[in-house]
Design an enzyme around this catalytic site. Structure first.
Site, mmCIF file in Angstrom:
data_model
loop_
_atom_site.group_PDB
_atom_site.id
_atom_site.type_symbol
_atom_site.label_atom_id
_atom_site.label_comp_id
_atom_site.label_asym_id
_atom_site.label_seq_id
_atom_site.Cartn_x
_atom_site.Cartn_y
_atom_site.Cartn_z
ATOM 1 N N SER A 140 0.873 -1.189 0.000
ATOM 2 C CA SER A 140 0.000 0.000 0.000
ATOM 3 C C SER A 140 0.902 1.227 0.000
ATOM 4 O O SER A 140 2.083 1.138 0.389
ATOM 5 C CB SER A 140 -0.846 -0.011 1.283
ATOM 6 O OG SER A 140 -1.477 1.244 1.475
ATOM 7 N N TYR A 153 -1.795 -1.249 10.794
ATOM 8 C CA TYR A 153 -1.976 -1.463 9.350
ATOM 9 C C TYR A 153 -0.791 -0.865 8.569
ATOM 10 O O TYR A 153 -0.192 -1.534 7.728
ATOM 11 C CB TYR A 153 -3.289 -0.839 8.873
ATOM 12 C CG TYR A 153 -3.463 -0.985 7.375
ATOM 13 C CD1 TYR A 153 -3.729 -2.231 6.801
ATOM 14 C CD2 TYR A 153 -3.313 0.109 6.512
ATOM 15 C CE1 TYR A 153 -3.856 -2.373 5.424
ATOM 16 C CE2 TYR A 153 -3.446 -0.031 5.138
ATOM 17 C CZ TYR A 153 -3.714 -1.276 4.600
ATOM 18 O OH TYR A 153 -3.819 -1.434 3.235
HETATM 19 N N1 LIG Z 1 -8.735 -0.415 -1.111
HETATM 20 C C1 LIG Z 1 -7.713 0.355 -0.802
HETATM 21 O O1 LIG Z 1 -7.828 1.599 -0.717
HETATM 22 C C2 LIG Z 1 -6.349 -0.275 -0.612
HETATM 23 C C3 LIG Z 1 -5.220 0.571 -0.656
HETATM 24 C C4 LIG Z 1 -3.962 0.012 -0.486
HETATM 25 C C5 LIG Z 1 -3.816 -1.343 -0.288
HETATM 26 N N2 LIG Z 1 -4.914 -2.145 -0.250
HETATM 27 C C6 LIG Z 1 -4.711 -3.577 -0.022
HETATM 28 O O2 LIG Z 1 -5.321 -4.305 -1.060
HETATM 29 C C7 LIG Z 1 -5.557 -5.643 -0.609
HETATM 30 C C8 LIG Z 1 -6.952 -6.057 -1.046
HETATM 31 O O3 LIG Z 1 -7.913 -5.279 -0.358
HETATM 32 P P1 LIG Z 1 -9.161 -4.623 -1.099
HETATM 33 O O4 LIG Z 1 -8.933 -3.167 -1.178
HETATM 34 O O5 LIG Z 1 -9.469 -5.351 -2.336
HETATM 35 O O6 LIG Z 1 -10.283 -4.808 0.026
HETATM 36 P P2 LIG Z 1 -11.510 -5.829 0.136
HETATM 37 O O7 LIG Z 1 -12.466 -5.611 -0.983
HETATM 38 O O8 LIG Z 1 -11.996 -5.672 1.534
HETATM 39 O O9 LIG Z 1 -10.829 -7.263 -0.058
HETATM 40 C C9 LIG Z 1 -10.061 -7.873 0.950
HETATM 41 C C10 LIG Z 1 -9.918 -9.349 0.621
HETATM 42 O O10 LIG Z 1 -9.099 -9.948 1.651
HETATM 43 C C11 LIG Z 1 -9.790 -11.086 2.143
HETATM 44 N N3 LIG Z 1 -9.545 -11.293 3.555
HETATM 45 C C12 LIG Z 1 -9.658 -10.401 4.571
HETATM 46 N N4 LIG Z 1 -9.444 -11.002 5.750
HETATM 47 C C13 LIG Z 1 -9.205 -12.311 5.478
HETATM 48 C C14 LIG Z 1 -8.942 -13.451 6.283
HETATM 49 N N5 LIG Z 1 -8.907 -13.387 7.624
HETATM 50 N N6 LIG Z 1 -8.745 -14.647 5.671
HETATM 51 C C15 LIG Z 1 -8.809 -14.735 4.328
HETATM 52 N N7 LIG Z 1 -9.046 -13.690 3.510
HETATM 53 C C16 LIG Z 1 -9.251 -12.502 4.093
HETATM 54 C C17 LIG Z 1 -11.286 -10.793 1.920
HETATM 55 O O11 LIG Z 1 -12.012 -12.011 1.790
HETATM 56 P P3 LIG Z 1 -13.083 -12.598 2.856
HETATM 57 O O12 LIG Z 1 -13.719 -11.441 3.547
HETATM 58 O O13 LIG Z 1 -14.003 -13.421 2.004
HETATM 59 O O14 LIG Z 1 -12.260 -13.445 3.753
HETATM 60 C C18 LIG Z 1 -11.249 -10.069 0.585
HETATM 61 O O15 LIG Z 1 -11.274 -10.974 -0.481
HETATM 62 C C19 LIG Z 1 -5.343 -5.625 0.903
HETATM 63 O O16 LIG Z 1 -4.093 -6.207 1.203
HETATM 64 C C20 LIG Z 1 -5.332 -4.131 1.240
HETATM 65 O O17 LIG Z 1 -4.554 -3.865 2.384
HETATM 66 C C21 LIG Z 1 -6.180 -1.643 -0.411
#
Ligand SMILES: NC(=O)c1ccc[n+]([C@@H]2O[C@H](COP(=O)([O-])OP(=O)(O)OC[C@H]3O[C@@H](n4cnc5c(N)ncnc54)[C@H](OP(=O)(O)O)[C@@H]3O)[C@@H](O)[C@H]2O)c1
Length: 259
Positions: A140, A153
């Protein structure tokens, strides 16, 4: 034979987009998350490739080992590991539940590290016959500075960036490539999951499909670090040159409307 990509957090957001991208580019998939129903829907949607669904809670200490065992029992070979699953929690460190923050460390850091460790030895062998073998880790822009209001985080993503850049250097010459994707604000379920009602979603927030595409393309081009979007790239450079205390107070302002 098609190569296989294992994608964690494929049930929504960036992971879902990665699954679509890898499938469109001729990969079979192994998809991991807690929400089995969403993973099964993904499998139906991507019926033109083989999709293995592994419902797993990555906050459980043995999760990575169990995934590895399931994959090897099926005699599948992982060419690309996308460590995408992760979550944040918005709030002051001592006011958030310790157990939830430990879960975050387990998902964002430990599972990512364990999966990399377990699948790397075979990847080195597969790399002899495949030019796109490796690991795509999702960090991130939070990795570039301390983040008051989301301290664990931000620290977890600093680990992901540092670890992945080190692996990138360590694996040079082995054929296994490591890319770190550092998205800024992206339109996914992330903010809801972080319970970050106070967080200001930047007007520069990007769509998940665009961010995942840039990560995928950066991996294919064997880039070390990919920062999608001009705003995020400028912010990452600025964070390098600003005093850490100033960078931290900018992050604090973003994480709390009350600051
Ligand atoms: N969106 C942003 O602004 C942003 C910015 C920078 C980095 N990121 C990073 O991008 C990555 C993906 O996040 P996203 O933005 O796509 O958010 P998201 O839509 O909330 O997706 C998160 C994913 O992680 C899975 N997950 C969460 N906890 C888990 C657990 N205990 N076991 C297994 N799977 C788990 C969730 O699946 P389940 O709930 O089905 O388990 C979901 O598929 C993350 O690493 C996040 O830190 C996001």
């Amino acid at each position: 034979m098609k190569p296989t990509a294992l994608i964690t957090g494929a049930s929504s957001g960036l992971g879902y987009e990665f699954a679509r991208l890898y499938a469109a580019n001729g990969y079979n998939l192994i998809v991991v998350a807690r929400n089995e129903q969403k993973l099964q829907q993904l499998k139906e949607e991507l019926s033109h490739v083989d999709v293995m669904v592994i419902p797993k809670d990555l906050s459980q200490p043995n999760a990575a080992q169990e995934i590895y065992q399931t994959v090897t029992d099926q005699q599948l070979h992982v060419h690309v590991l996308v460590n995408n699953a992760g979550f944040g929690l918005n709030g002051e460190f001592d006011k958030l539940a310790l157990a939830e923050q430990q879960d975050m460390i387990q998902v964002n850091i430990t599972a990512l590290t364990d999966l990399s460790y377990l699948f790397l030895p075979e990847m080195k062998k597969l790399a002899k016959d495949s030019s796109h073998t490796g690991i795509l880790n999702v960090a991130s822009t939070a990795a570039f500075q301390p983040g008051p209001g989301m301290s664990v985080y931000y620290a977890s993503k600093a680990y992901v960036l540092s670890f992945s850049e080190a692996l990138h250097g360590e694996l040079k010459g082995t054929g296994v490539h490591v890319t770190t994707l550092c998205p800024g604000a992206t339109e996914t379920n992330f903010f809801k999951a972080a319970r970050g009602e106070k967080m200001k979603l930047a007007s520069s927030a990007m769509s998940a499909s665009v961010v995942a595409k840039q990560g995928f393309e950066g991996f294919m081009k064997k880039q070390g670090v990919v920062i999608p979007g001009r705003f995020n790239s400028v912010g990452a450079v600025a964070a390098k040159f600003l005093p850490r205390s100033l960078a931290a107070s900018i992050a604090k302002n973003m994480n709390s409307a009350e600051s």
